[in-house]
Enzyme design. Sequence first.
Site, short mmCIF file in Angstrom:
data_model
loop_
_atom_site.label_atom_id
_atom_site.label_comp_id
_atom_site.label_asym_id
_atom_site.label_seq_id
_atom_site.Cartn_x
_atom_site.Cartn_y
_atom_site.Cartn_z
N LYS A 143 0.83 -1.20 0.00
CA LYS A 143 0.00 0.00 0.00
C LYS A 143 0.87 1.25 0.00
CE LYS A 143 -3.73 -2.36 0.05
NZ LYS A 143 -4.56 -2.40 -1.17
N HIS B 86 -8.85 -8.36 -9.00
CA HIS B 86 -8.75 -8.12 -7.55
C HIS B 86 -9.44 -9.27 -6.81
CE1 HIS B 86 -11.05 -6.66 -3.99
NE2 HIS B 86 -9.93 -6.04 -3.68
MG MG Z 1 -6.25 -2.47 -4.89
#
Ligand code: MG
Length: 386
Positions: free
Chosen positions: A183, A321
């Site tokens: 992230k 995803h």
């Molecule tokens: Mg993502």
Amino acid sequence: MRIKSIREREIPLAAEIRNAYVDFSTMTASIVAVESDVIRGGKPVTGYGFSSPGRYAQGEIIRNRVIPRVMKAEPAALLAPETGDLDPIRVNAVMFQGEKPGGHGDRSVAIGAMDAAMWDLTAKLKDQSLAQLLADRFGDGKVNESVWVYAAGGYYQPGAGPEALITEMTDYLAQGFEHVKMKIGGAPLEEDAERVAAVVDAVGDGARVAVDANGRFDLDTALAFGEMLQPFGLLWYEEAGDPLDYALNAELARSYAGSLATGENLFSVQDSRNLIRYGGMRPDRDWLQMDPALSYGPTEFIRMVVDAESNGWKRDRFVPHGGHQLNLALAAGLGLGGTECYPGVFQPVGGFLDSTPVRSGRVKILDAPGIGIEEKSNLWEHFRDL
Ligand code: MG
């Protein structure tokens, strides 16, 4: 073939992690069982589906709107007229009755879990894996023997420093992954630059590291992060801006020479088409990440794939995803590029079958009937009761 009953339940997907936007400690998912009147081995053939991480369980929509439409439908409306077989595409149309176009949100998750169960049931009634059914119906009949997967993690963990991030990423390599994702955007640019540099250094090559901003940035920030990320030669830079801000994405694509990835929050073929039309995505280097379980299920996802193909995209640019067995089956059957995996989190939905560990960054495809949920013990525990 008749559908005898449909049951649903909410299960926790709790994880003590957060990305740039969402705290996942209260995350849930819906699981669905569709029981047919076909008996094999003394038991009814039953289809199972689940929703993907990130959008919470949608039991109320499933119970109040979606299940009643299917149960009230004329049985023939759910079957292919030529063969009399259950046809998930026709069931999907029944589930959508009474819904206005546009505004795809939580209902796409509700219908997604149901649609997955219908595909699982259809494959089981044919005594096939879902991958084989999809390859026969939408491909050349060949199922890929294995599928590329990458480890998604690198969340901001409360109280943990960069050492924990490095340990997490090198653990993924030790587990058999060759590519990792972390992230960004939950810390200032300078701090994220150090986090990315540390991970690239630990993994040994920027081309094995992807970063994900979870749609947090405005245009200026997206461009500034792009400039910072460019020299690393990353695998991809994911969801820089809001998923529906196609102009931002197009502007970023004009200045960022590396690969971009987005699509996990686009839940319809219309949204996906708009991304391709207006988002500046480049078929030679960028990645499409629409998640079948969140976007009305495999039925709508297949429409997205077909639509993208007609606009010059190859199937192997799709890397959905949601790291789970449904997407693995779709990737193997449709010939997609691969799928995400979240090792150790979003259990019991996350991850693949007990007998197919990740090896050299790939997961083997088994010939189990349907999606194969029965072969993933911690997920099957929940379905067995249902
Ligand atoms: Mg993502």
